[in-house]
Design an enzyme around this catalytic site. Sequence first.
Site, PDB file in Angstrom:
ATOM      1  N   HIS A   6       0.700  -1.200  -0.111  1.00 46.04           N
ATOM      2  CA  HIS A   6      -0.119  -0.113  -0.025  1.00 46.04           C
ATOM      3  C   HIS A   6       0.868   1.216  -0.010  1.00 46.04           C
ATOM      4  O   HIS A   6       2.059   1.236   0.189  1.00 46.04           O
ATOM      5  CB  HIS A   6      -0.868   0.064   1.319  1.00 46.04           C
ATOM      6  CG  HIS A   6      -0.312   0.108   2.596  1.00 46.04           C
ATOM      7  ND1 HIS A   6       0.400  -0.699   3.217  1.00 46.04           N
ATOM      8  CD2 HIS A   6       0.277   1.273   3.267  1.00 46.04           C
ATOM      9  CE1 HIS A   6       1.057  -0.362   4.282  1.00 46.04           C
ATOM     10  NE2 HIS A   6       0.807   0.934   4.343  1.00 46.04           N
ATOM     11  N   HIS A  13       5.206   6.120  -1.475  1.00 45.95           N
ATOM     12  CA  HIS A  13       5.817   4.911  -1.675  1.00 45.95           C
ATOM     13  C   HIS A  13       5.382   3.691  -1.277  1.00 45.95           C
ATOM     14  O   HIS A  13       4.331   3.886  -0.390  1.00 45.95           O
ATOM     15  CB  HIS A  13       7.443   5.205  -0.980  1.00 45.95           C
ATOM     16  CG  HIS A  13       7.317   5.119   0.395  1.00 45.95           C
ATOM     17  ND1 HIS A  13       7.126   6.102   1.221  1.00 45.95           N
ATOM     18  CD2 HIS A  13       7.540   4.128   1.314  1.00 45.95           C
ATOM     19  CE1 HIS A  13       7.067   6.032   2.543  1.00 45.95           C
ATOM     20  NE2 HIS A  13       7.234   4.722   2.580  1.00 45.95           N
TER      21      HIS A  13
END
Length: 201
Positions: free
Chosen positions: A54, A139
């Site tokens: 995620h 990220h």
Amino acid sequence: MDPPGVYHWDTALVRVFIAVDIEDPVVVGRLARLRDSIAHTGVPMKTVEDENFHITLRFIGEVSEPVASEIGERLASIRFGRFRIELRGLGAFPRPERPRVVWVGVSAGAEDLRRIRDEVERILSSMGFSPERQEFHPHVTLARIKGARNLPALVKLLREMGDVEVGSVEVSSIRLKQSILTRQGPIYKTLYEVKATQDQG
């Protein structure tokens, strides 16, 4: 005996964060292969499971269940259209030469994520949460480093894969997630979801 004015509340605490889940099976497979390449360097690490990939928009931490519910309800005020992001480049915090967290970055679409993140910060600030001190760097975490054995091999891999293309995914929702910590690793549970309202023009 407790001093005057001390009260005990039975309200359970939940550990929460706001995220964009990575669910496209092709991209998840590519992230998993990158993660496995990192693990094969032999550096001690805790890797992220396929189902847990995620992008964290905001880590919040432990809050009461009523506060978590209020966060979820307020997130519904965020309006955004579906958009695509490109996952590209292997990197590390604090820097590739001293990796502690290894990740895949976001190139195209990063500004759209930042706009949503700004809305999230506005909502949390209005609820009394302190602003995030660290700069937002979208990220996908692949691994957390736990030791220095074979570290040069990992540093070499990070340099070689600094511009690797992983793939494109559509962002169609953001989610308030609960993180349940276990000995086997965290289990993530979606508490609230805010879906995109339309395609982004």
